[in-house]
Scaffold this active site. Structure first.
Site, short mmCIF file in Angstrom:
data_model
loop_
_atom_site.label_atom_id
_atom_site.label_comp_id
_atom_site.label_asym_id
_atom_site.label_seq_id
_atom_site.Cartn_x
_atom_site.Cartn_y
_atom_site.Cartn_z
N SER A 233 0.85 -1.20 0.00
CA SER A 233 0.00 0.00 0.00
C SER A 233 0.88 1.24 0.00
O SER A 233 2.00 1.20 0.51
CB SER A 233 -0.87 0.03 1.26
OG SER A 233 -0.07 0.30 2.39
N ASP A 234 0.39 2.33 -0.58
CA ASP A 234 1.06 3.60 -0.29
C ASP A 234 0.87 3.83 1.21
O ASP A 234 -0.02 3.25 1.83
CB ASP A 234 0.49 4.75 -1.12
CG ASP A 234 1.46 5.93 -1.15
OD1 ASP A 234 2.40 5.95 -0.33
OD2 ASP A 234 1.29 6.84 -1.98
N TRP A 235 1.73 4.66 1.77
CA TRP A 235 1.78 4.78 3.22
C TRP A 235 0.47 5.38 3.77
O TRP A 235 0.20 6.55 3.65
CB TRP A 235 3.00 5.61 3.63
CG TRP A 235 4.21 4.74 3.94
CD1 TRP A 235 4.95 4.79 5.07
CD2 TRP A 235 4.78 3.69 3.15
NE1 TRP A 235 5.95 3.82 5.04
CE2 TRP A 235 5.86 3.13 3.89
CE3 TRP A 235 4.48 3.12 1.92
CZ2 TRP A 235 6.64 2.07 3.40
CZ3 TRP A 235 5.25 2.07 1.44
CH2 TRP A 235 6.31 1.57 2.19
N GLY A 236 -0.34 4.51 4.31
CA GLY A 236 -1.61 4.96 4.88
C GLY A 236 -2.76 4.86 3.89
O GLY A 236 -3.81 5.48 4.11
N ALA A 237 -2.59 4.07 2.82
CA ALA A 237 -3.64 4.02 1.79
C ALA A 237 -4.73 2.99 2.09
O ALA A 237 -5.68 2.87 1.32
CB ALA A 237 -3.01 3.70 0.43
#
Ligand code: BGC
Length: 749
Positions: A233-237
């Site tokens: 995931s993108d960071w926090g996605a």
């Protein structure tokens, strides 16, 4: 440590498996240990893309905390302007070395999102407005990094083309546009270089978060393109972790305090998520860990050699936009004894990388002023002209003093180098720009300088395009240096002095006005949705289709030498999906310096059943030629170079007819054009009672039958009027002489 993936899958508990699906901390994957014995070690991933941002202490994804020093290579905006896959491979190798010696397993990059709008705050991190160029440059970069035994993360998949509302916005894009514009960069890199990881975007695509999008993450990425690696995931996605696992989103970063893992465990226990689905994601995490290098402790590397490579790449990515003659001769390259002066704070305080998660701490930093003085042995006069710390020069008195100093220094010189660009506050990850203009006070300095000395060379530093039209008349020469990395200052000086003959080409159009941009009005959307209304007409595809003048076209860039093109030939073999076109052209260096030309091949479908761009880049080659040397270049185009994504057949389709093959030095400087005839695929759609009269008449089998049926009943002009009417409506109106039952028989017989 040897990792036996199958054995681990058979023996890890549900809880242990779930724990592997999110990180242990901000940058490390989860370790699994039992009774003090490590079963699965953790590996470190870190940004990316143009340098290593390994944080030893405080962690963040916004570039706030410190990281270990690393070579800051030119940003993607500059690297893409090299149009040089071999150079990107070498930069990749160096990035891979730094990743490896720092005990990092995966470098989080490159970013291959398309530059839909020049306003995107993160354009400096992306390659181009063109998907073909993006893929052809990103693949060797990935290859180079991975050749060192470490991984990459191809990001941000998909349709992450703006920063505004990036964590929620839904990119509303039709499938054909995704397939032709926003996917091919990802597709090519996946197929050619198999990045170890792909990072999903924050945003939604057509209403579904990319982090839980089965069509994106499984159907297209894995089933169609054959991707074998892990999706992070993108960071926090992550929003719905369970939906993510089911969709093919394997690793959540950073961890969320165990919330996601607990949901996954519950879902498996309830039967909402099968053990097979869980195992698939766990397998991919284990495979990533298994292929990651063992930690050896930080090792040295060739810091000076990497700096030299960063300088070579910065010079290669510098684009000579204009070099008009003044007093009968162009201003560049600067001659040995030229009395030059330098104006502009950016010459002394370089802006060389963008802000946000990609921000690295450089090992060294070259500024253009020092580099110029060192190279010429002259204490070149300098005036700052403006400041970089705010929107303007502070008090009016300060601004006036800076301006006065700049004009007096400029007046005394023979030629003036004016360094202009975007201050840090103008562009960054996290927000988009609202205009594409240089700061007004910088333009005022340029204007004042030009008034006392017209021999002006503007040198630009910016991560995404700036409008040149408002001040073009004051700058006979313009050099675009982008955000050129830690050696950007010396690299650009190499070009100014002619030590390097410029060979950079624009990977994005510089429009005359922001208002001309295809996404204008649809960017960045509102109330959580952004409509990609321009469809496939992105970048030069739009400017060409609309016949709009631009400031500098896609593919443009001058050299200190000149190139001549011989006649273009194109030979077609095969047909339909098997068609191939061989294009040949001879290019000669007709000037008196060695230099490189970027020969570009554009293809245009002359008549198609869908709206197609006038021309699209389908091949290019950078050729180094000595003065007087010429070389024949051959390009092999396959069917994909001619195909479009058929919205109903849902596949790549070559439609028969005439195609224009144009070869040139930019998208608007075409030196030779030939037309070829191609035999296409059968793309006739099945005829049903809802097919229109026109569609039916055009069908190779049913068409003649319908003609025969309506002959004598329907005049030519009536047939035109009925053209868009479904067959069953025509039958209902009694015009065809058969009713619905008759129509059914007609269609099935
Ligand atoms: C960025 C990614 C980056 C990640 C980790 C995110 O905000 O979008 O590109 O890799 O942070 O720093």
């Amino acid at each position: 440590m040897l990792i036996d993936v199958d054995h681990l899958l058979a023996t890890l508990t549900l809880e242990e498996k779930a724990s592997l699906l999110s990180g242990q901390d901000f940058w490390d994957t989860q370790e699994v240990a039992r009774d003090g014995e490590v079963l699965v070690p953790s590996v470190m991933v870190t940004d990316g893309p143009h340098g290593l941002r390994k944080q030893a202490a405080a962690t963040d994804h916004l570039g706030l905390g410190k990281s270990v020093p690393a070579t800051c290579f030119p940003t993607a905006a500059a690297l893409s302007s090299t149009w040089d896959p071999a150079l990107l491979r070498r930069v990749g190798e160096a990035l891979g070395v730094e990743t490896r010696v720092n005990d990092v397993a995966v470098l989080l990059g490159p970013g291959v999102n398309i530059k839909r709008s020049p306003l995107c705050g993160r354009n400096f991190e992306y390659f181009s407005e063109d998907p073909f160029l993006t893929g052809r440059l990103a693949a060797p970069l990935v290859d180079g990094i991975q050749s060192q035994g470490v991984g990459t993360s191809l990001k941000h998949y998909a349709a992450n083309n703006q920063e505004a509302d990036r964590m929620r916005v839904s990119a509303e894009v039709d499938e054909r546009t995704l397939r032709e514009i926003y996917f091919p960069g990802f597709e090519h890199v996946v197929k050619e270089a198999q990045p170890w990881t792909v990072m999903c975007a924050y945003n939604k695509v057509n209403g579904t978060y990319a982090s839980e999008h089965p069509w994106l993450l499984t159907k297209v990425l894995r089933d169609e393109w054959g991707y074998a690696g892990l999706v992070v995931s993108d960071w926090g996605a992550v929003r719905d972790r369970v939906a993510g696992v089911a969709a093919g989103m394997d690793l959540q970063m950073p961890p969320d305090g165990g919330r996601g893992d607990a949901r996954v465990i519950e879902a498996v226990k309830r039967g909402d998520l099968s053990m097979a689905e869980l195992d698939l994601a766990v397998r991919r995490v284990l495979e990533l860990v298994a292929r990651s290098p063992q930690k050896t402790g930080v090792q040295p590397y060739d810091v000076a050699g990497h700096h030299a490579l960063a300088r070579e790449a910065a010079a290669a990515g510098t684009v000579l936009l204009a070099n008009d003659p003044v007093d009968g001769a162009p201003l560049l390259p600067l001659s040995g004894g030229a009395r030059v002066a330098v104006i502009g704070e950016l010459a002394r305080t370089p802006r060389y990388q963008g802000a946000g998660s990609s921000q690295v701490i450089p090992t060294r930093l070259d500024d253009a002023l020092t580099a110029l003085r060192a190279a010429t042995g002259v204490n070149v006069p300098f005036a700052a002209g403006y400041t970089l710390d705010g929107e303007d020069n502070g008090s009016g008195a300060d601004a006036a003093a800076l301006l006065a100093e700049a004009t007096s220094v400029a007046k005394a010189a023979e030629t003036v180098l004016v360094f202009l660009g975007l201050p840090k506050s103008y562009e960054s990850e996290g927000f988009d720009r609202s205009h594409i203009d240089l700061p007004a006070e910088q333009v005022a300095v340029l204007q004042a300088v030009a008034a006392v000395n017209p021999r002006v060379i503007v040198v630009l530093a910016n991560g995404s395009v700036v409008a040149t039209a408002p001040w073009r008349e004051y700058a006979p020469a313009i050099v675009e240096g982008w955000l050129g990395g830690q050696a950007g200052g010396s690299g650009v000086v190499d070009v100014l002095l002619g030590k390097v003959n410029p060979s950079g080409r624009l990977a994005e159009t510089i429009p005359l006005r922001l208002e001309d941009n295809p996404s204008f009005g649809n960017f960045p959307g509102e109330y959580g949705a952004v409509r990609y209304g321009e469809g496939v007409l992105v970048g030069y595809r739009w400017y060409d289709y609309r016949e709009l003048d631009v400031a500098f076209p896609f593919g443009h860039g001058l050299s200190y030498t000149t190139f001549g093109y011989g006649p273009v030939t194109a030979t077609v073999t095969g047909e339909g999906a098997e068609v191939r076109v061989t294009v040949k052209v001879t290019v000669a260096n007709t000037g008196d310096r060695a230099g490189a030309e970027v020969v570009q091949v554009y293809v245009g479908d002359q008549s198609a059943s869908v709206l197609r761009p006038k021309r699209e880049l389908k091949a290019f080659e950078k050729v180094m030629l000595e003065p007087g040397e010429s070389r024949e270049i051959t390009f092999d185009l396959d069917s994909r170079a001619l195909a479009f994504w058929h919205p109903l057949l849902k596949r790549w389709t070559v439609e028969g007819g005439a195609f224009e093959i144009a070869v040139g030095a930019s998208s608007r400087d075409l030196r030779g054009t030939v037309t070829i005839d191609v035999i296409g695929e059968d793309i006739s759609l099945p005829i049903t009672s809802l097919s229109s009269v026109a569609e039916t008449l055009a069908h190779p089998v049913v068409g003649p039958k319908l003609s025969a049926l309506i002959k004598g009943r329907v005049s030519k002009s009536l047939a035109v009027m009925l053209g868009d009417m479904p067959l069953e409506s025509v039958a209902d109106f009694g015009i065809m002489g058969i009713d619905r039952v008759g129509l059914e028989t007609f269609l099935t017989s």
